[in-house]
Motif scaffolding. Structure first.
Motif, PDB file in Angstrom:
ATOM      1  N   THR A  15       0.864  -1.179   0.000  1.00 33.22           N
ATOM      2  CA  THR A  15       0.000   0.000   0.000  1.00 33.22           C
ATOM      3  C   THR A  15       0.897   1.223   0.000  1.00 33.22           C
ATOM      4  OG1 THR A  15      -1.816  -1.080   1.189  1.00 33.22           O
ATOM      5  CG2 THR A  15      -1.705   1.325   1.303  1.00 33.22           C
ATOM      6  N   THR A  16       0.662   2.132  -0.951  1.00 28.24           N
ATOM      7  CA  THR A  16       1.487   3.334  -1.076  1.00 28.24           C
ATOM      8  C   THR A  16       0.649   4.570  -0.799  1.00 28.24           C
ATOM      9  OG1 THR A  16       2.807   2.227  -2.786  1.00 28.24           O
ATOM     10  CG2 THR A  16       3.079   4.601  -2.565  1.00 28.24           C
ATOM     11  N   LEU A  17       1.212   5.474  -0.020  1.00 33.80           N
ATOM     12  CA  LEU A  17       0.576   6.759   0.270  1.00 33.80           C
ATOM     13  C   LEU A  17       1.383   7.868  -0.380  1.00 33.80           C
ATOM     14  CD1 LEU A  17       0.007   6.350   4.136  1.00 33.80           C
ATOM     15  CD2 LEU A  17      -1.461   5.538   2.290  1.00 33.80           C
ATOM     16  N   TYR A  18       0.708   8.771  -1.062  1.00 30.47           N
ATOM     17  CA  TYR A  18       1.347   9.946  -1.638  1.00 30.47           C
ATOM     18  C   TYR A  18       0.704  11.177  -1.004  1.00 30.47           C
ATOM     19  CZ  TYR A  18       2.850   6.660  -5.281  1.00 30.47           C
ATOM     20  OH  TYR A  18       3.385   5.602  -5.965  1.00 30.47           O
ATOM     21  N   LEU A  19       1.541  12.069  -0.472  1.00 25.91           N
ATOM     22  CA  LEU A  19       1.031  13.233   0.244  1.00 25.91           C
ATOM     23  C   LEU A  19       1.568  14.516  -0.372  1.00 25.91           C
ATOM     24  CD1 LEU A  19      -0.576  14.201   2.770  1.00 25.91           C
ATOM     25  CD2 LEU A  19       1.606  14.147   4.003  1.00 25.91           C
ATOM     26  N   SER A  20       0.664  15.453  -0.639  1.00 26.70           N
ATOM     27  CA  SER A  20       1.035  16.769  -1.152  1.00 26.70           C
ATOM     28  C   SER A  20       0.409  17.817  -0.242  1.00 26.70           C
ATOM     29  CB  SER A  20       0.541  16.946  -2.594  1.00 26.70           C
ATOM     30  OG  SER A  20       0.712  18.290  -3.021  1.00 26.70           O
ATOM     31  N   ARG A  73       7.089   3.563   5.746  1.00 24.90           N
ATOM     32  CA  ARG A  73       8.463   3.996   5.495  1.00 24.90           C
ATOM     33  C   ARG A  73       8.460   4.883   4.257  1.00 24.90           C
ATOM     34  NH1 ARG A  73       8.071  -1.303   3.816  1.00 24.90           N
ATOM     35  NH2 ARG A  73       8.737  -1.753   1.673  1.00 24.90           N
ATOM     36  N   THR A  74       9.349   5.855   4.249  1.00 21.34           N
ATOM     37  CA  THR A  74       9.377   6.785   3.127  1.00 21.34           C
ATOM     38  C   THR A  74      10.179   6.221   1.961  1.00 21.34           C
ATOM     39  OG1 THR A  74       9.875   9.052   2.486  1.00 21.34           O
ATOM     40  CG2 THR A  74      11.439   7.991   3.948  1.00 21.34           C
ATOM     41  N   THR A  75       9.768   6.539   0.762  1.00 24.23           N
ATOM     42  CA  THR A  75      10.508   6.124  -0.430  1.00 24.23           C
ATOM     43  C   THR A  75      11.113   7.319  -1.160  1.00 24.23           C
ATOM     44  OG1 THR A  75       8.474   6.189  -1.768  1.00 24.23           O
ATOM     45  CG2 THR A  75       9.081   4.080  -0.768  1.00 24.23           C
ATOM     46  N   SER A  76      10.445   8.476  -1.108  1.00 25.22           N
ATOM     47  CA  SER A  76      10.977   9.668  -1.760  1.00 25.22           C
ATOM     48  C   SER A  76      10.224  10.890  -1.258  1.00 25.22           C
ATOM     49  CB  SER A  76      10.860   9.566  -3.286  1.00 25.22           C
ATOM     50  OG  SER A  76       9.506   9.358  -3.673  1.00 25.22           O
ATOM     51  N   ALA A  77      10.866  12.060  -1.367  1.00 19.35           N
ATOM     52  CA  ALA A  77      10.233  13.309  -0.956  1.00 19.35           C
ATOM     53  C   ALA A  77      10.973  14.475  -1.600  1.00 19.35           C
ATOM     54  CB  ALA A  77      10.248  13.456   0.559  1.00 19.35           C
ATOM     55  N   LEU A  78      10.206  15.499  -1.974  1.00 19.35           N
ATOM     56  CA  LEU A  78      10.787  16.686  -2.607  1.00 19.35           C
ATOM     57  C   LEU A  78      10.037  17.935  -2.173  1.00 19.35           C
ATOM     58  CD1 LEU A  78      11.351  15.575  -6.335  1.00 19.35           C
ATOM     59  CD2 LEU A  78      13.100  15.855  -4.571  1.00 19.35           C
ATOM     60  N   LEU A  79      10.680  19.068  -2.363  1.00 22.36           N
ATOM     61  CA  LEU A  79      10.051  20.369  -2.192  1.00 22.36           C
ATOM     62  C   LEU A  79       9.946  21.027  -3.554  1.00 22.36           C
ATOM     63  CD1 LEU A  79      12.007  21.652   0.942  1.00 22.36           C
ATOM     64  CD2 LEU A  79       9.634  20.869   0.887  1.00 22.36           C
ATOM     65  N   HIS A  80       8.787  21.628  -3.833  1.00 21.89           N
ATOM     66  CA  HIS A  80       8.583  22.331  -5.093  1.00 21.89           C
ATOM     67  C   HIS A  80       7.966  23.698  -4.813  1.00 21.89           C
ATOM     68  CE1 HIS A  80       9.465  18.916  -7.749  1.00 21.89           C
ATOM     69  NE2 HIS A  80       8.759  18.160  -6.930  1.00 21.89           N
ATOM     70  N   SER A  97       6.093  13.518  -9.022  1.00 22.62           N
ATOM     71  CA  SER A  97       6.237  14.734  -8.220  1.00 22.62           C
ATOM     72  C   SER A  97       7.083  14.513  -6.976  1.00 22.62           C
ATOM     73  CB  SER A  97       4.861  15.262  -7.822  1.00 22.62           C
ATOM     74  OG  SER A  97       4.237  14.393  -6.905  1.00 22.62           O
ATOM     75  N   THR A  98       7.146  13.274  -6.484  1.00 20.31           N
ATOM     76  CA  THR A  98       7.932  12.991  -5.283  1.00 20.31           C
ATOM     77  C   THR A  98       9.364  12.573  -5.593  1.00 20.31           C
ATOM     78  OG1 THR A  98       7.203  10.673  -5.246  1.00 20.31           O
ATOM     79  CG2 THR A  98       5.882  12.271  -4.014  1.00 20.31           C
ATOM     80  N   ASP A 113       6.609  29.581   0.626  1.00 20.83           N
ATOM     81  CA  ASP A 113       6.452  29.511  -0.825  1.00 20.83           C
ATOM     82  C   ASP A 113       6.742  28.119  -1.368  1.00 20.83           C
ATOM     83  OD1 ASP A 113       5.802  32.241  -1.097  1.00 20.83           O
ATOM     84  OD2 ASP A 113       7.929  32.773  -0.981  1.00 20.83           O
ATOM     85  N   LEU A 114       6.834  27.143  -0.469  1.00 24.32           N
ATOM     86  CA  LEU A 114       7.182  25.787  -0.879  1.00 24.32           C
ATOM     87  C   LEU A 114       6.046  24.808  -0.594  1.00 24.32           C
ATOM     88  CD1 LEU A 114      10.857  25.596   0.463  1.00 24.32           C
ATOM     89  CD2 LEU A 114      10.139  25.765  -1.924  1.00 24.32           C
ATOM     90  N   ARG A 115       6.024  23.745  -1.385  1.00 18.60           N
ATOM     91  CA  ARG A 115       5.046  22.663  -1.199  1.00 18.60           C
ATOM     92  C   ARG A 115       5.804  21.355  -1.054  1.00 18.60           C
ATOM     93  NH1 ARG A 115      -0.331  22.606  -1.569  1.00 18.60           N
ATOM     94  NH2 ARG A 115      -1.388  20.610  -1.887  1.00 18.60           N
ATOM     95  N   PHE A 116       5.335  20.536  -0.140  1.00 16.14           N
ATOM     96  CA  PHE A 116       5.968  19.247   0.145  1.00 16.14           C
ATOM     97  C   PHE A 116       5.245  18.134  -0.606  1.00 16.14           C
ATOM     98  CE2 PHE A 116       5.824  15.288   2.561  1.00 16.14           C
ATOM     99  CZ  PHE A 116       7.168  15.016   2.743  1.00 16.14           C
ATOM    100  N   TYR A 117       6.041  17.244  -1.216  1.00 14.54           N
ATOM    101  CA  TYR A 117       5.511  16.064  -1.891  1.00 14.54           C
ATOM    102  C   TYR A 117       6.263  14.848  -1.342  1.00 14.54           C
ATOM    103  CZ  TYR A 117       3.643  19.343  -5.393  1.00 14.54           C
ATOM    104  OH  TYR A 117       2.981  20.367  -6.032  1.00 14.54           O
TER     105      TYR A 117
END
Length: 211
Positions: A15-20, A73-80, A97-98, A113-117
């Motif tokens: 099961t994968t969760l994606y959060l923005s 557990r996290t697999t990837s994350a970025l700021l945009h 996006s992540t 001014d940033l968004r978390f993915y």
């Protein structure tokens, strides 16, 4: 539409969760590593910061089924940049996006001014049945989340949910997920094709006997 989007995608293995969400919301909702970027840092330099923060967030996300409790557990994350949001309406778009930094050399603006993915995963297969997802952090009161639920990559439902710390999001799988539906369609189509071929063969044999 809610300013926070959560995509839940269940398949045969995980099961994968994606959060923005706005970076300040994520920074306030979870204690631990701050998302505030150092002055003069570029997007590429700040990605380790995003991943560290995501890992800390993962420790506060639990997924419960009738048989077990799993910590994500996290697999990837970025700021945009928040004023140029990335497409985030399917698991495929969310995975991009992540993981894909589109402006690595650009200097980071302020946190506001940033968004978390972020992407999080747990070893809970689709067949595990009903799922409860809990975010155990001090979220702002009545924070609305746009929740999109997918099974094997196909959208099942979309609804708004008020995210409250410790109050789980209940997700029930369909009676027969998209994958099973496709299998039944394939089986029925196969039976129809076999029946048609059998009838054609029988008619051919009749004509041959008449000759």
């Amino acid at each position: 539409m809610a300013d926070v989007t959560l995509i839940v995608n269940r398949n045969a293995a995980v099961t994968t969760l994606y959060l923005s969400a706005p970076a300040p919301v994520m920074s306030e909702a979870f204690a631990g590593p701050a998302l505030e970027p150092p002055e003069g840092a570029t997007f590429a330099e700040a990605q380790r910061l995003a991943r560290d923060a995501a890992q800390h967030m993962a420790d506060h996300i639990t997924l419960n089924t009738a048989e077990n409790i799993s910590v994500a557990r996290t697999t990837s994350a970025l700021l945009h940049i928040s004023d140029d949001p990335l497409r985030f309406s399917t698991p495929f778009e969310a995975s991009i996006s992540t993981a894909l930094c589109t402006t690595p050399d650009r200097q980071l603006p302020s946190l506001g001014d940033l968004r978390f993915y972020g992407a999080f995963v747990a070893d809970i297969p689709f067949e595990a049945g009903p799922l409860a997802v809990s975010f155990n952090g001090p979220f702002p009161e009545n924070m609305a989340v746009d929740l999109l639920y997918f099974e094997r990559g196909a959208l099942v439902s979309r609804r708004s949910h008020d995210l409250i710390a410790g109050d789980p999001i209940q997700i029930s799988p369909t009676q027969s997920g998209p994958g099973r539906t496709a299998l039944w369609i394939a089986l029925i189509s196969g039976f129809v094709l076999v029946a048609a071929l059998s009838r054609r063969l029988a008619m051919t044999q009749v004509k041959c006997s008449e000759i």
